[in-house]
Design a protein around this motif. Structure first.
Motif, PDB file in Angstrom:
ATOM      1  N   PHE A  11      36.799  44.093  46.298  1.00 51.71           N
ATOM      2  CA  PHE A  11      35.946  42.896  46.374  1.00 51.71           C
ATOM      3  C   PHE A  11      34.924  43.113  47.467  1.00 51.71           C
ATOM      4  O   PHE A  11      35.206  43.826  48.443  1.00 51.71           O
ATOM      5  N   TYR A  48      41.304  38.688  36.408  1.00 52.94           N
ATOM      6  CA  TYR A  48      41.452  38.027  37.714  1.00 52.94           C
ATOM      7  C   TYR A  48      42.608  37.037  37.672  1.00 52.94           C
ATOM      8  O   TYR A  48      42.772  36.290  36.713  1.00 52.94           O
ATOM      9  N   SER A  66      39.821  34.175  34.091  1.00 55.34           N
ATOM     10  CA  SER A  66      40.414  35.515  34.262  1.00 55.34           C
ATOM     11  C   SER A  66      39.453  36.626  33.825  1.00 55.34           C
ATOM     12  O   SER A  66      39.556  37.745  34.306  1.00 55.34           O
ATOM     13  N   GLY A  69      35.841  35.799  36.617  1.00 53.50           N
ATOM     14  CA  GLY A  69      36.006  35.667  38.072  1.00 53.50           C
ATOM     15  C   GLY A  69      35.354  34.420  38.629  1.00 53.50           C
ATOM     16  O   GLY A  69      35.188  34.311  39.846  1.00 53.50           O
ATOM     17  N   VAL A  89      43.281  35.846  45.536  1.00 51.02           N
ATOM     18  CA  VAL A  89      42.785  36.272  44.219  1.00 51.02           C
ATOM     19  C   VAL A  89      43.025  37.775  44.073  1.00 51.02           C
ATOM     20  O   VAL A  89      42.765  38.563  44.998  1.00 51.02           O
ATOM     21  N   LYS A  90      43.548  38.127  42.921  1.00 50.56           N
ATOM     22  CA  LYS A  90      43.839  39.549  42.638  1.00 50.56           C
ATOM     23  C   LYS A  90      43.022  39.969  41.425  1.00 50.56           C
ATOM     24  O   LYS A  90      42.954  39.224  40.426  1.00 50.56           O
ATOM     25  N   ALA A  91      42.384  41.124  41.532  1.00 48.20           N
ATOM     26  CA  ALA A  91      41.690  41.706  40.360  1.00 48.20           C
ATOM     27  C   ALA A  91      42.492  42.938  39.926  1.00 48.20           C
ATOM     28  O   ALA A  91      42.879  43.757  40.765  1.00 48.20           O
ATOM     29  N   SER A 100      44.031  47.738  41.576  1.00 51.12           N
ATOM     30  CA  SER A 100      43.870  46.307  41.888  1.00 51.12           C
ATOM     31  C   SER A 100      43.182  46.111  43.241  1.00 51.12           C
ATOM     32  O   SER A 100      43.155  47.054  44.051  1.00 51.12           O
TER      33      SER A 100
END
Length: 457
Positions: A11, A48, A66, A69, A89-91, A100
């Motif tokens: 990010f 996301y 998702s 984002g 928040v996790k991608a 990730s």
């Protein structure tokens, strides 16, 4: 270095801070996130995910698309429920093994003025004594407001009521006296007070409450008599324990401070009068005698039940005793005796009958008349009938008002030498009273025969 030199997912920033007003509609976009790869050309489809970090409830307020984002509100935010939300928040991509990246969002909920002030009590009741100094603190009113300080900066003011008698400190809420209270002027007051939060977004909100202030009595009023001088006229033969008058005093105070007791201070010389302490009724309890005392002047007092009491000792009762015809005439000397020459002319005054009467006015004005004249003639005898009126040839008469007995017919000693009769004195009272006395008149000789001898010479 990782296997085959792959880049990683990232990010742009490790954390984000977003500020948002409460009460915005659900679906308001607050942040657009995008995770990228450290090596170009390694694009993959990224999903996301988001979770609440410190408080599970936070997750329920927000959602993340998702695929794109985009982070937006999922429900209306309320600063008073929760002011700060922290989200992780996790991608994640679909490569193998998946790569990730993680970032954090801190959402600060900004206050709007969506709460009115609330008073601790809708009604305040307080009792305060009269005559307290100006500035006396009667009570404190308080309100609270759940908004943040800028929208909860409360100011108090009086909207209606006795603002001329009380003042209200706009910041502390202290109600204090602006004037000296007088219960006899006003026994209770009512104030309508307001708390205003001075909020700007969207605008100020306020609340009202009512303050009731009751003024407690102090003994600060003297009893007042209904009349400065009570006057009553009482006949001297009034029956004992007769009520002749009622005095009355009033006191503007309240309760015991206005409970009045009466008493006689002076003038009740021989204890003729009794004043009932509670009712103010004046009784005659010993005989009155007009011939002894014609007028009484009683000074009386009225005292209230305060502690200490206030006393008014300026009351006056004037009792005028009225004469009753209770005295009979009294002759100054009795019996009356007189002599008269037989040759006196008609109208000659023989004797003055005098009586006095201790009453006054008409009750003491007397008239006189002759009685028992019939039995006085020689030979009439005492057995004859009593005749109140003089017989026609009775030689004396009495003047009705002066009491002078005068000769009204020629006297002749040879015929009657001695007269004995009665006189009655009657007063003009209603009913009248009378007394009688006896009168003796002796006729003296003038030498008639001698005069006859002179004639013959």
């Amino acid at each position: 270095m990782g296997t085959s030199g792959r880049g990683s997912l990232k990010f742009p920033m490790p954390n984000y801070q977003v500020a948002l007003f409460e009460n915005e509609p659900a679906g308001t976009l607050i942040l657009q996130l995008h995770a990228h790869y450290t090596i170009e050309g390694e694009e993959e489809r990224v999903s996301y995910y988001m979770e609440g970090l410190f408080d599970e409830r936070s997750r329920g307020y927000f959602r993340i698309d998702s695929a794109t984002g985009a982070v937006s509100t999922d429900s209306v935010l309320d600063r008073e429920t929760k002011e700060t939300h922290v989200l992780r928040v996790k991608a994640v991509d679909y490569s193998t093994p998946p790569r990730s990246a993680t970032t954090y969002i801190t959402v600060l909920v900004k206050d709007t003025n969506d709460h009115s002030p609330v008073f601790e009590q809708s009604e305040y009741r307080e009792r305060v004594r009269e005559n307290l100094e100006v500035g006396y603190e009667v009570l404190t009113i308080r309100a609270s407001d759940r908004d943040s300080p800028i929208n909860a900066n409360l100011r108090y003011r009086v909207l209606g009521g006795a603002w001329d008698v009380f003042q209200l400190n706009e910041s502390s809420g202290v109600v204090s006296t602006r004037a000296v209270l007088d219960r006899e002027e006003a026994a209770e007051y009512q104030l309508l007070v307001e708390a205003n939060d001075q909020g700007r977004n969207p605008g100020p909100l306020s609340a009202t409450a009512t303050v009731y202030i009751e003024v407690e009595d102090e003994n600060d009023n003297y009893p007042q008599f209904s009349e400065q001088n009570y006057v009553v006229q009482v006949p001297e033969d009034v029956g004992l324990n007769t009520a002749v008058l009622r005095v009355q005093a009033t006191d503007r105070d309240q309760g015991q401070n206005a409970a009045i007791h009466y008493s006689i201070l002076s003038g009740n010389v021989a204890g003729q009068f009794y004043l009932h302490s509670l009712s103010g009724i004046l009784d005659v309890i010993n005989p009155l005698d007009f011939e002894d005392v014609q007028k009484y002047s009683l000074s009386i007092k009225a005292q209230d039940g305060g502690r200490p009491p206030l006393i008014n000792s300026s009351g006056v009762v004037s009792v005028q005793v009225l004469d009753v015809n209770d005295n009979e005439p009294i002759f100054v000397s009795s019996p009356f005796q007189a002599t008269v020459l037989e040759n006196v002319p008609l109208g000659y005054p023989v004797v003055h009958i005098q009586a006095v009467d201790a009453d006054s006015g008409e009750n003491a004005r007397l008239h006189y008349r002759l009685v028992d004249t019939a039995s006085t003639f020689l030979g009439g005898g005492s057995a004859g009938p009593k005749n109140p009126a003089p017989t026609p040839d009775f030689p004396f008469q009495i003047h009705n008002s002066s009491g002078w007995i005068t000769v009204c017919a020629e006297l002749d000693r040879e015929e009657v030498e001695h007269y004995s009769f009665g006189v009655e004195a009657v007063d003009h009272g209603s009913p009248p009273m009378s007394s009688s006395t006896s009168v003796s008149i002796t006729v003296l000789d003038v030498n008639d025969n001698l005069e006859h001898h002179h004639h013959h010479h």
